[in-house]
Design a protein around this motif. Structure first.
Motif, PDB file in Angstrom:
ATOM      1  N   VAL A 122      13.811 -19.556  32.320  1.00 33.85           N
ATOM      2  CA  VAL A 122      13.547 -20.543  33.366  1.00 33.85           C
ATOM      3  C   VAL A 122      13.228 -21.877  32.698  1.00 33.85           C
ATOM      4  O   VAL A 122      12.145 -22.078  32.145  1.00 33.85           O
ATOM      5  CB  VAL A 122      12.399 -20.095  34.287  1.00 33.85           C
ATOM      6  CG1 VAL A 122      12.165 -21.120  35.389  1.00 33.85           C
ATOM      7  CG2 VAL A 122      12.716 -18.732  34.902  1.00 33.85           C
ATOM      8  N   ARG A 167      17.632 -24.293  37.335  1.00 38.82           N
ATOM      9  CA  ARG A 167      16.604 -23.820  36.402  1.00 38.82           C
ATOM     10  C   ARG A 167      17.145 -23.373  35.047  1.00 38.82           C
ATOM     11  O   ARG A 167      16.404 -22.850  34.227  1.00 38.82           O
ATOM     12  CB  ARG A 167      15.795 -22.693  37.027  1.00 38.82           C
ATOM     13  CG  ARG A 167      16.541 -21.405  37.349  1.00 38.82           C
ATOM     14  CD  ARG A 167      16.405 -20.356  36.261  1.00 38.82           C
ATOM     15  NE  ARG A 167      16.668 -19.016  36.767  1.00 38.82           N
ATOM     16  CZ  ARG A 167      16.642 -17.932  36.045  1.00 38.82           C
ATOM     17  NH1 ARG A 167      16.392 -17.996  34.755  1.00 38.82           N
ATOM     18  NH2 ARG A 167      16.896 -16.760  36.588  1.00 38.82           N
ATOM     19  N   HIS A 168      18.431 -23.576  34.798  1.00 42.18           N
ATOM     20  CA  HIS A 168      19.014 -23.118  33.536  1.00 42.18           C
ATOM     21  C   HIS A 168      18.973 -24.190  32.447  1.00 42.18           C
ATOM     22  O   HIS A 168      19.468 -23.955  31.344  1.00 42.18           O
ATOM     23  CB  HIS A 168      20.455 -22.665  33.768  1.00 42.18           C
ATOM     24  CG  HIS A 168      20.589 -21.580  34.790  1.00 42.18           C
ATOM     25  ND1 HIS A 168      20.143 -20.293  34.579  1.00 42.18           N
ATOM     26  CD2 HIS A 168      21.086 -21.606  36.059  1.00 42.18           C
ATOM     27  CE1 HIS A 168      20.379 -19.569  35.664  1.00 42.18           C
ATOM     28  NE2 HIS A 168      20.943 -20.332  36.568  1.00 42.18           N
ATOM     29  N   SER A 182      11.262 -18.318  44.752  1.00 40.62           N
ATOM     30  CA  SER A 182      11.826 -17.198  44.000  1.00 40.62           C
ATOM     31  C   SER A 182      12.865 -17.701  43.014  1.00 40.62           C
ATOM     32  O   SER A 182      13.555 -18.685  43.268  1.00 40.62           O
ATOM     33  CB  SER A 182      12.478 -16.218  44.974  1.00 40.62           C
ATOM     34  OG  SER A 182      13.211 -15.224  44.294  1.00 40.62           O
ATOM     35  N   THR A 183      12.986 -16.997  41.879  1.00 37.44           N
ATOM     36  CA  THR A 183      14.120 -17.210  40.980  1.00 37.44           C
ATOM     37  C   THR A 183      15.211 -16.181  41.204  1.00 37.44           C
ATOM     38  O   THR A 183      16.238 -16.220  40.524  1.00 37.44           O
ATOM     39  CB  THR A 183      13.677 -17.171  39.497  1.00 37.44           C
ATOM     40  OG1 THR A 183      12.922 -15.985  39.266  1.00 37.44           O
ATOM     41  CG2 THR A 183      12.854 -18.390  39.136  1.00 37.44           C
ATOM     42  N   CYS A 200      17.927 -15.702  43.285  1.00 37.10           N
ATOM     43  CA  CYS A 200      18.579 -16.699  44.131  1.00 37.10           C
ATOM     44  C   CYS A 200      20.084 -16.543  43.941  1.00 37.10           C
ATOM     45  O   CYS A 200      20.673 -17.136  43.041  1.00 37.10           O
ATOM     46  CB  CYS A 200      18.077 -18.086  43.697  1.00 37.10           C
ATOM     47  SG  CYS A 200      18.716 -19.478  44.621  1.00 37.10           S
ATOM     48  N   HIS A 243      20.965 -17.896  40.670  1.00 32.80           N
ATOM     49  CA  HIS A 243      19.575 -17.624  40.295  1.00 32.80           C
ATOM     50  C   HIS A 243      18.839 -18.855  39.780  1.00 32.80           C
ATOM     51  O   HIS A 243      18.156 -18.834  38.766  1.00 32.80           O
ATOM     52  CB  HIS A 243      19.505 -16.436  39.339  1.00 32.80           C
ATOM     53  CG  HIS A 243      20.041 -15.198  39.969  1.00 32.80           C
ATOM     54  ND1 HIS A 243      19.468 -14.635  41.086  1.00 32.80           N
ATOM     55  CD2 HIS A 243      21.159 -14.461  39.701  1.00 32.80           C
ATOM     56  CE1 HIS A 243      20.179 -13.591  41.459  1.00 32.80           C
ATOM     57  NE2 HIS A 243      21.215 -13.473  40.638  1.00 32.80           N
ATOM     58  N   ASN A 244      19.011 -19.917  40.546  1.00 31.68           N
ATOM     59  CA  ASN A 244      18.154 -21.072  40.385  1.00 31.68           C
ATOM     60  C   ASN A 244      16.871 -20.823  41.168  1.00 31.68           C
ATOM     61  O   ASN A 244      16.661 -19.726  41.699  1.00 31.68           O
ATOM     62  CB  ASN A 244      18.889 -22.322  40.880  1.00 31.68           C
ATOM     63  CG  ASN A 244      20.017 -22.714  39.941  1.00 31.68           C
ATOM     64  OD1 ASN A 244      19.795 -22.919  38.750  1.00 31.68           O
ATOM     65  ND2 ASN A 244      21.234 -22.793  40.452  1.00 31.68           N
ATOM     66  N   ILE A 245      15.992 -21.806  41.241  1.00 32.21           N
ATOM     67  CA  ILE A 245      14.740 -21.646  41.987  1.00 32.21           C
ATOM     68  C   ILE A 245      14.986 -22.021  43.440  1.00 32.21           C
ATOM     69  O   ILE A 245      15.454 -23.132  43.738  1.00 32.21           O
ATOM     70  CB  ILE A 245      13.628 -22.518  41.384  1.00 32.21           C
ATOM     71  CG1 ILE A 245      13.245 -22.002  39.993  1.00 32.21           C
ATOM     72  CG2 ILE A 245      12.403 -22.547  42.302  1.00 32.21           C
ATOM     73  CD1 ILE A 245      12.246 -22.883  39.264  1.00 32.21           C
ATOM     74  N   LEU A 264       6.644 -21.007  38.871  1.00 34.37           N
ATOM     75  CA  LEU A 264       7.682 -20.059  38.480  1.00 34.37           C
ATOM     76  C   LEU A 264       8.163 -20.326  37.059  1.00 34.37           C
ATOM     77  O   LEU A 264       8.479 -19.394  36.310  1.00 34.37           O
ATOM     78  CB  LEU A 264       8.858 -20.122  39.457  1.00 34.37           C
ATOM     79  CG  LEU A 264       8.628 -19.457  40.818  1.00 34.37           C
ATOM     80  CD1 LEU A 264       9.816 -19.708  41.735  1.00 34.37           C
ATOM     81  CD2 LEU A 264       8.386 -17.959  40.677  1.00 34.37           C
ATOM     82  N   GLY A 305       9.725 -16.931  35.772  1.00 36.14           N
ATOM     83  CA  GLY A 305      10.428 -16.566  36.989  1.00 36.14           C
ATOM     84  C   GLY A 305       9.749 -15.446  37.743  1.00 36.14           C
ATOM     85  O   GLY A 305       8.863 -14.760  37.234  1.00 36.14           O
ATOM     86  N   GLY A 357      14.370 -13.869  34.707  1.00 37.84           N
ATOM     87  CA  GLY A 357      13.849 -14.327  35.987  1.00 37.84           C
ATOM     88  C   GLY A 357      14.186 -13.403  37.123  1.00 37.84           C
ATOM     89  O   GLY A 357      14.070 -13.754  38.294  1.00 37.84           O
TER      90      GLY A 357
END
Length: 570
Positions: free
Chosen positions: A371, A432-433, A456-457, A459, A463-465, A482, A487, A507
């Motif tokens: 994250v 978030r990467h 949440s991560t 996503c 799988h961003n925030i 997070l 995450g 995450g």
């Protein structure tokens, strides 16, 4: 490595099957549910190593287990799931659901692949060698799922080819980018061409008519996104195997139950897709689906076929699905067909008990410290623009399909604010990467949130925030926190963290036992309800609001996505 029953020498299997010598293990006195005839047959079951060698007779065993008065059914096969969405590592997932009778899981690790790429696939392929249940890995076909999101990795056909012949592989995973298939996108075509003649899993929500014909013609064999009996029947008639899904959010079982007859059962399977440990603890896994489908009036023979034999046939697993000689010794012992509660489970001839799980090997986790989101401030969640008419994501409880709603939201001081009276709360996605720092905002209806924020991560699938909130300061606190815990899930109100679940593996997954994850989810759900959230599973519901391949309106770090037009709205 776990104490997996070995593949016994051919001569031993023949001799034990003939009863010339005692079998390695015999289950004595039970009744086998014969999925060919539908009969319950009193018989011993003889096992040599990991293979069933004797049925419909009496056998002596070096080891014998009395199962008198109980029913034996083949081990259950979950035909489509993402183990990451259980929030557990493959090892804890194995320990959580194998004792419930799930002896084979066909997984697509595209959640972790979207975070770290090929190392995520390698982790799952290697982990599968250490588990009691037989985990088969499909290779993630759509990383990222579309061009309308920022993921942590990209997998092209060339990246997947080196895994194609792995012994634990079982084809190309769900082809979510169905517009890319229909438009013959170059990258999509390269993957489809590389897997022609092999198994290709489908993902085509609401796709019908000639477009569906074109999609199936690409060599796609299975499909788990049918949400009505009419849609499912069309896909069956066109040669697809339809996977009836019941997850923590995607609940299609009741709608598709009318299709599950003895006539249709050979072409229907069961899957969970995304199911977390709290849901498993409260309801169950495939065992829950079996109980519920029978209660809905589906014939037990059809249900148990879909749970095992039909699933094995659909994915070319010819060595399982029946309690019969030569088949893998995956056996579930239950009291009644209707109640389907396992009292004993054999996975490849090994008893699914604490000692066997303790004897397994393990792997170092991958994708730690993944994250890398920028720090955000409350003002980052403002939504500008002069247009009063505003697109709003409408939640349909129990569905991952959303409504494309529109509400008039008048800007105040250059910002469209949450309107709690109309249940219009702010939703945001923060990249978030560590790629670009994108942050997009929009509105969602259906959470019932009155204060605070949840984040949440997990996503899908980038799988961003993802953050939903009634208060910008709380949204900023949740997103920043997070990043501090690598995450996970977060509930915040009035500047205070009320509950959290760290998921440090990409995450997405916890390093804790499934019991600890279950207990944390209880606290998170209670905290979310304290903010007014009405949804049974708010975190996975939030995750699916960010998946731009599921109609009709979604959000990514690039903005609000009109899925029907397959474009980011401006």
């Amino acid at each position: 490595m776990p104490e997996i029953a070995p593949k016994a020498p051919l001569s031993d299997r023949i001799a034990q099957g003939r009863g010339q010598v005692p079998a390695d293990l015999v289950l004595k006195g039970g009744r086998v549910f014969d999925l060919i005839t539908g009969d319950l047959v009193q018989t011993d079951v003889a096992i040599c190593g990991d293979t069933i060698v004797g049925v419909f007779g009496t056998y002596d065993g070096q080891r014998e287990i009395d199962v008198s008065g109980r029913i034996l059914v083949p081990g259950f096969i979950d035909t489509h799931l993402h183990i990451e969405s259980s929030l557990l590592t493959p090892f804890e997932f194995d320990r959580c659901v194998t004792p419930r009778g799930v002896t084979t899981a066909i997984c697509d690790p595209h959640e972790i692949a979207n975070v770290c790429g090929a190392p995520g696939l390698e982790y799952f392929l290697e982990a599968s060698l250490h588990c009691l249940m037989d985990i088969r890995v499909q290779l993630s076909s759509c990383v990222p799922s579309t061009h309308m999101e920022t993921a942590g990795a990209r997998l092209e056909a060339a990246d997947l080819l080196r895994f194609r012949d792995h012994p634990r592989g079982i084809g190309l995973a769900e082809f979510m980018n169905f517009p890319g298939v229909l438009m013959q996108d170059e990258g999509a075509m390269a993957k489809l061409e590389a897997w022609q003649g092999r198994h290709i899993d489908g993902h085509a929500p609401l796709l019908r008519g000639k477009d569906l014909n074109g999609y199936i013609s690409a060599g796609i064999r299975t499909e788990h996104e049918a949400t009505t009996a009419e849609e499912g029947l069309e896909k069956l008639r066109k040669g697809m195997r339809v996977l009836i899904r019941e997850g923590s959010v995607s609940k299609d079982m009741e709608a598709l139950a009318p299709l599950l007859t003895e006539r249709h059962a050979p072409y229907l399977c069961l899957c969970t897709d995304d199911r977390n440990p709290l849901d498993i603890a409260e309801h169950g896994h495939l065992d829950y689906m079996i109980r519920r489908l029978i209660a809905l009036g589906c014939p037990p023979l059809a249900v148990y076929r879909a749970a095992s034999l039909s699933a094995a046939e659909a994915f070319g697993l010819k060595d399982r699905g029946l309690i019969a000689p030569g088949k893998r010794a995956d056996i579930v012992v239950i009291e009644t067909l209707e109640d389907c509660r396992a009292s004993l489970v054999l996975a490849g001839g090994v008893l699914a008990e604490a000692a066997a799980f303790a004897a397994r090997g393990t792997l170092a986790p991958v994708a730690r410290q993944s994250v890398k989101a920028r720090k955000v401030a409350p003002e980052d969640f403002r939504t500008g623009g002069n247009r009063v008419g505003t697109p709003v994501i409408g939640i349909l409880p129990g569905k991952i399909i959303t409504e494309h709603l529109s509400f008039d939201i008048v800007p105040e001081d250059g910002d469209k604010r949450p309107d709690l009276a109309r249940d219009l709360v702010k939703i945001a996605v923060l990249e978030r990467h560590g790629v670009n720092g994108n942050l997009a905002t929009g509105f969602v209806k259906g959470f019932g949130l009155k204060r605070g924020a949840i984040a949440s991560t997990v996503c899908h699938d980038h799988h961003n925030i993802a953050v939903v909130g009634a208060d910008y300061a709380d949204m900023a606190l949740a997103a920043n926190r997070l990043g501090e815990i690598e995450g996970g899930f977060m509930v915040v109100a009035e500047g205070e963290v009320l509950a959290e679940l760290p998921l440090p593996v990409a995450g997405l997954m916890s390093l804790e036992p499934f019991e600890a994850v279950r207990d944390a989810l209880i606290d998170l759900r209670a905290a979310a309800r304290g903010l007014g959230v009405e949804l049974e599973e708010p975190f996975l519901q939030l995750a699916f609001l960010c998946l731009p391949v599921i109609p009709h309106l979604k959000i990514t770090d690039r903005g609000i996505v009109d899925v029907d037009r397959f474009e980011v709205m401006t």
